[in-house]
Design a protein around this motif. Structure first.
Motif: not given
Length: 123
Positions: A19-37
């Motif tokens: 799976l891939a999650c593409a981000a846009s709009g803000r500085t991606f590296s400033n965000y912690a990320m997660g996957w949920f189902r």
């Protein structure tokens, strides 16, 4: 930040998906990320999380050793490599982001969510 999840599909048990999650709009590296189902008829649950730098990752017990979360800050994209898939992995997978330099495994910590991608594992 806007998130777009992709890569879901139908796979047989024992197979793999990424799976891939593409981000846009803000500085991606400033965000912690997660996957949920979320499986049919069940509540959404934590799968995996990664800190903004990628140095710390964490997994639900049910996927530990089979799933790997990574991120490429240069491409503004997070990934979830899923191996040895099982029918119980079936569900809609959501990516999420939080403006936080840490690790978060609870839904309440995340303020930004993607639309979800369907993963179906047949037995």
């Amino acid at each position: 930040v806007q998130l777009q999840a992709s890569g879901g599909g139908l796979v047989q048990a024992g197979g793999s998906l990424r799976l891939a999650c593409a981000a846009s709009g803000r500085t991606f590296s400033n965000y912690a990320m997660g996957w949920f189902r979320q499986a049919p008829g069940k509540e959404r649950e934590f799968v995996a999380a990664i800190t903004w730098s990628g140095s710390i990752t964490g997994y639900a017990d049910s996927v530990q050793g089979r799933f790997t979360i990574t991120r490429d800050n240069a491409k503004n994209t997070m990934y979830l490599q899923m191996n040895d898939l099982k029918p119980e992995d079936t569900g809609v997978y959501f990516c999420a982001a939080t403006y936080f330099d840490g690790y978060a495994d609870n839904q309440a910590s995340y303020g930004y969510w993607g639309q979800g991608t369907q993963v179906t594992v047949s037995s």
